[in-house]
Design an enzyme around this catalytic site. Structure first.
Site, mmCIF file in Angstrom:
data_model
loop_
_atom_site.group_PDB
_atom_site.id
_atom_site.type_symbol
_atom_site.label_atom_id
_atom_site.label_comp_id
_atom_site.label_asym_id
_atom_site.label_seq_id
_atom_site.Cartn_x
_atom_site.Cartn_y
_atom_site.Cartn_z
ATOM 1 N N LYS A 22 0.761 -1.049 -0.003
ATOM 2 C CA LYS A 22 -0.209 -0.135 0.112
ATOM 3 C C LYS A 22 0.868 1.307 0.157
ATOM 4 O O LYS A 22 0.510 2.320 -0.837
ATOM 5 C CB LYS A 22 -0.907 -0.062 1.129
ATOM 6 C CG LYS A 22 -1.607 1.288 1.592
ATOM 7 C CD LYS A 22 -2.273 1.397 2.624
ATOM 8 C CE LYS A 22 -1.691 1.721 3.989
ATOM 9 N NZ LYS A 22 -1.366 3.013 4.394
ATOM 10 N N ASN A 23 1.729 1.484 0.998
ATOM 11 C CA ASN A 23 2.465 2.528 0.725
ATOM 12 C C ASN A 23 3.616 2.768 -0.198
ATOM 13 O O ASN A 23 4.357 3.783 -0.079
ATOM 14 C CB ASN A 23 3.371 2.585 2.560
ATOM 15 C CG ASN A 23 2.508 2.605 3.451
ATOM 16 O OD1 ASN A 23 1.185 2.978 3.171
ATOM 17 N ND2 ASN A 23 2.800 2.490 4.694
ATOM 18 N N CYS A 118 -4.570 12.743 12.257
ATOM 19 C CA CYS A 118 -5.289 11.675 12.335
ATOM 20 C C CYS A 118 -5.313 10.702 13.559
ATOM 21 O O CYS A 118 -4.674 11.360 14.535
ATOM 22 C CB CYS A 118 -4.779 10.593 11.219
ATOM 23 S SG CYS A 118 -3.364 9.672 11.630
ATOM 24 N N ARG A 123 0.638 14.546 12.838
ATOM 25 C CA ARG A 123 1.071 14.443 11.597
ATOM 26 C C ARG A 123 1.339 15.610 10.736
ATOM 27 O O ARG A 123 0.743 15.819 9.521
ATOM 28 C CB ARG A 123 0.268 13.236 10.774
ATOM 29 C CG ARG A 123 0.248 12.057 11.798
ATOM 30 C CD ARG A 123 -0.241 10.666 11.300
ATOM 31 N NE ARG A 123 0.664 10.388 10.078
ATOM 32 C CZ ARG A 123 0.167 9.299 9.300
ATOM 33 N NH1 ARG A 123 -1.017 8.714 9.520
ATOM 34 N NH2 ARG A 123 0.990 8.970 8.456
ATOM 35 N N ASP A 309 4.500 0.464 11.946
ATOM 36 C CA ASP A 309 3.384 -0.170 11.450
ATOM 37 C C ASP A 309 3.112 -1.641 11.900
ATOM 38 O O ASP A 309 2.067 -2.300 11.696
ATOM 39 C CB ASP A 309 3.369 -0.107 9.958
ATOM 40 C CG ASP A 309 3.360 1.379 9.481
ATOM 41 O OD1 ASP A 309 3.473 1.749 8.333
ATOM 42 O OD2 ASP A 309 2.772 2.336 10.359
ATOM 43 N N ARG A 401 -8.646 -0.230 4.458
ATOM 44 C CA ARG A 401 -7.667 0.590 3.941
ATOM 45 C C ARG A 401 -6.349 0.077 3.493
ATOM 46 O O ARG A 401 -5.655 0.534 2.598
ATOM 47 C CB ARG A 401 -7.555 1.726 4.761
ATOM 48 C CG ARG A 401 -8.470 2.704 5.307
ATOM 49 C CD ARG A 401 -8.209 3.821 5.982
ATOM 50 N NE ARG A 401 -6.970 4.619 5.268
ATOM 51 C CZ ARG A 401 -6.759 5.677 5.742
ATOM 52 N NH1 ARG A 401 -7.106 6.338 6.945
ATOM 53 N NH2 ARG A 401 -5.543 6.502 5.227
HETATM 54 C C1 EPZ Z 1 4.656 6.881 6.359
HETATM 55 O O1 EPZ Z 1 3.826 7.955 6.778
HETATM 56 C C2 EPZ Z 1 3.346 5.468 6.148
HETATM 57 N N1 EPZ Z 1 2.373 5.949 5.459
HETATM 58 C C3 EPZ Z 1 2.862 5.270 7.592
HETATM 59 O O2 EPZ Z 1 2.002 4.218 7.403
HETATM 60 C C4 EPZ Z 1 4.149 4.914 8.342
HETATM 61 O O3 EPZ Z 1 3.600 4.653 9.707
HETATM 62 C C5 EPZ Z 1 5.181 6.018 8.400
HETATM 63 O O4 EPZ Z 1 5.508 6.519 7.091
HETATM 64 C C6 EPZ Z 1 6.196 5.739 9.155
HETATM 65 O O5 EPZ Z 1 7.096 4.448 8.719
HETATM 66 C C7 EPZ Z 1 2.409 5.809 4.130
HETATM 67 O O6 EPZ Z 1 3.536 5.543 3.471
HETATM 68 C C8 EPZ Z 1 1.290 6.183 3.169
HETATM 69 P P1 EPZ Z 1 6.843 10.016 8.260
HETATM 70 P P2 EPZ Z 1 4.264 9.360 7.091
HETATM 71 O O7 EPZ Z 1 6.665 11.258 7.513
HETATM 72 O O8 EPZ Z 1 5.168 9.608 5.583
HETATM 73 C C9 EPZ Z 1 6.399 13.354 11.755
HETATM 74 C C10 EPZ Z 1 0.143 2.870 7.683
HETATM 75 O O9 EPZ Z 1 -0.297 2.288 8.841
HETATM 76 N N2 EPZ Z 1 6.499 14.221 10.508
HETATM 77 O O10 EPZ Z 1 7.693 9.123 8.314
HETATM 78 O O11 EPZ Z 1 3.195 10.370 7.183
HETATM 79 C C11 EPZ Z 1 5.312 12.485 11.907
HETATM 80 O O12 EPZ Z 1 4.164 13.270 12.454
HETATM 81 C C12 EPZ Z 1 0.715 4.196 7.699
HETATM 82 O O13 EPZ Z 1 0.341 2.409 6.709
HETATM 83 C C13 EPZ Z 1 6.621 15.688 10.857
HETATM 84 O O14 EPZ Z 1 6.827 15.890 12.216
HETATM 85 O O15 EPZ Z 1 5.288 9.303 8.226
HETATM 86 C C14 EPZ Z 1 5.717 11.144 12.537
HETATM 87 O O16 EPZ Z 1 5.607 11.474 13.864
HETATM 88 C C15 EPZ Z 1 0.450 4.828 9.236
HETATM 89 N N3 EPZ Z 1 6.642 16.421 10.042
HETATM 90 C C16 EPZ Z 1 7.132 11.180 12.098
HETATM 91 O O17 EPZ Z 1 7.616 12.437 11.583
HETATM 92 C C17 EPZ Z 1 6.567 16.212 8.596
HETATM 93 O O18 EPZ Z 1 6.402 17.019 7.683
HETATM 94 C C18 EPZ Z 1 7.420 9.958 10.938
HETATM 95 O O19 EPZ Z 1 6.291 10.438 9.888
HETATM 96 C C19 EPZ Z 1 6.463 14.637 8.481
HETATM 97 C C20 EPZ Z 1 6.428 13.758 9.446
#
Ligand code: EPZ
Length: 422
Positions: A22-23, A118, A123, A309, A401
């Site tokens: 998915k991701n 969410c 996020r 995840d 999802r």
């Molecule tokens: C991706 O989300 C995945 N989603 C998530 O999977 C996964 O949990 C996550 O990466 C971590 O591996 C998709 O790929 C669609 P991050 P993403 O940016 O890109 C903070 C699932 O269950 N952050 O690596 O949103 C954020 O809040 C989903 O399939 C900022 O502060 O994750 C988090 O605490 C859930 N500012 C941390 O960094 C930003 O601009 C990591 O987020 C971006 C992120």
């Protein structure tokens, strides 16, 4: 609203096919915006999130055809008519923000709704925006939208140093950099297999990229990208989820298409807990080594560490392990919502901030429980498979999802599971 009824039915054994990630698919699909030639994705997962991304791309004027029962996605954005990604779609799926980088890089302007938070956390997308600003983008945040412009219609190569690892920000920056003028270097970039898959697809489209999978990715911008055909990489989170079935229930399951490189840290943790993982020529074969699973401590980290995840699913296993386990959730600020639901099933869990202490019990008891987010939903199903009696998991739209045909895949291993409409 559908629910899923699960009845603990002892050991489960059989073969489970693992779908495309998915991701990975959610970042490969927006890559179509980078070229006016067709992009074909094979091994695509059949999930509601993919349908949402399809809807979003179509709202921009892209053509997205779902072929072969959804396994193949034929995308084309030769006639993008609208550079605005509306809130009513973006709010349904945060990955929608991934159209921003490609649209800005190709068209020089884009308007994308801020995704909002969410269940698992606020996020923010500040790292996405800072990376694009480093490439020269002018961003104006108003009325809940990012209004982005590239002066002179084109981004410029830049060195982007991420203060901490972000999968999505790395993906947005990587896609934007492929059409920027000059060289970009992404430092402290995410190393997830989904990033590597995206880079491989972009390279097939003519992008010049080096270093994906390491913390530093170098991109030489080009004037245009061409079409390509690319298979979506296997879903390591679905893989890890189904690896837990024999761990929590007993029996032996072969996860078809699974490879150890996708789940290294996770498989090591399972091994330490007393669960064997063996690579076969069909996939990963998983079974308990001998008797009861043992408690282990888990800390979630960016890849190649233990994936956030898989934290909820691992917690379900540890609820029935011998001894006490400590789980630390370091990526998201509120990702233990499955804990109170597991406690309804008799689990003993103590949550303090980002740390959950789990004391294993001999057996969980079936109960009505509520899914709160995608990975929590499947954690409750895993618990229900091993519990005594019936478990009714409500709000399974979360599940749909990210997991295709869960009942079918689990029934093939002997599970008593069915979908019931409320
Ligand atoms: C991706 O989300 C995945 N989603 C998530 O999977 C996964 O949990 C996550 O990466 C971590 O591996 C998709 O790929 C669609 P991050 P993403 O940016 O890109 C903070 C699932 O269950 N952050 O690596 O949103 C954020 O809040 C989903 O399939 C900022 O502060 O994750 C988090 O605490 C859930 N500012 C941390 O960094 C930003 O601009 C990591 O987020 C971006 C992120």
């Amino acid at each position: 609203m559908d629910s899923i009824l699960v009845k603990g039915n002892g050991a489960l054994s059989g073969a489970i096919p693992i779908a495309g990630a998915k991701n990975a698919c959610l970042t490969l699909m927006p890559a179509t915006l980078l070229s006016d030639e067709p992009l074909t994705l094979t091994n695509a997962p059949r999930l509601s999130d993919i349908a949402t991304m399809t809807q979003l791309l179509q709202s921009l004027g892209a053509e997205v055809a779902s072929l072969q029962d959804g396994l193949v996605l034929a995308l084309s954005s030769h006639s993008i008519t609208n550079q605005k990604a509306d809130y009513d779609i973006v709010r349904k799926m945060r990955a929608s923000i991934l159209v921003l980088g490609p649209m800005l890089a190709r068209y020089g302007h884009a308007v994308v709704s801020l995704p909002g938070g969410c269940a698992i956390g606020a996020r923010p997308v500040d790292l996405h925006l800072k990376a694009l600003e480093a490439m020269g983008a002018e961003l104006d945040l108003r009325d809940g939208y990012v209004h982005a412009k590239a002066p002179g219609g084109r981004l410029k190569g830049a060195v982007v140093e991420f203060p901490f690892v972000s999968v999505g920000a790395t993906e947005n920056a990587l896609m934007a950099a492929t059409l920027a003028k000059g060289t970009s270097v992404l430092k402290n970039a995410a190393r997830e297999p989904e990033i590597v898959d995206l880079a491989r697809c972009l390279r097939k489209m003519g992008a010049r990229i080096e270093g994906e999978g390491t913390g530093e990715i170098v991109i030489e911008g080009t004037d245009r990208l061409h079409g390509a055909t690319h298979p979506v990489v296997t879903d390591r989170i679905e893989l890890g989820t189904y690896m837990l079935v024999p761990a929590i229930c007993g029996g032996e399951v072969e996860c078809l298409g699974g490879t150890l490189d996708l789940v290294g840290a996770f498989a090591e943790k399972l091994d330490a807990a007393g669960v064997s993982v063996t690579q076969t020529n069909r996939g990963l074969k998983v079974a308990r080594k001998n008797g009861r699973v043992q408690a282990v401590n888990v800390t979630t980290e960016p890849f190649p560490g233990f994936p956030t995840d898989l934290q909820a699913q691992m917690m379900a296993l540890l609820c029935t392990a011998e001894g006490t386990s400590v789980l630390e959730e370091k990526i998201f600020e509120n990702r233990f919502m499955h804990a109170p639901e597991l406690m309804r099933m008799g689990a003993r869990i103590d949550v303090h901030g980002g740390t959950a202490t789990v004391t294993g019990v001999d057996r969980l008891k079936g109960a009505p429980v509520m899914a709160t987010d995608l990975r929590a939903s499947v954690s409750l199903i895993l618990a229900g498979l091993a519990a005594e009696g019936e478990t009714l998991v409500s709000r399974v739209y979360h599940l749909d999802r990210g997991y295709e045909r869960v009942e079918e895949k689990l029934r093939a291993c002997g599970a008593q599971i069915e979908r019931v409409s409320a």
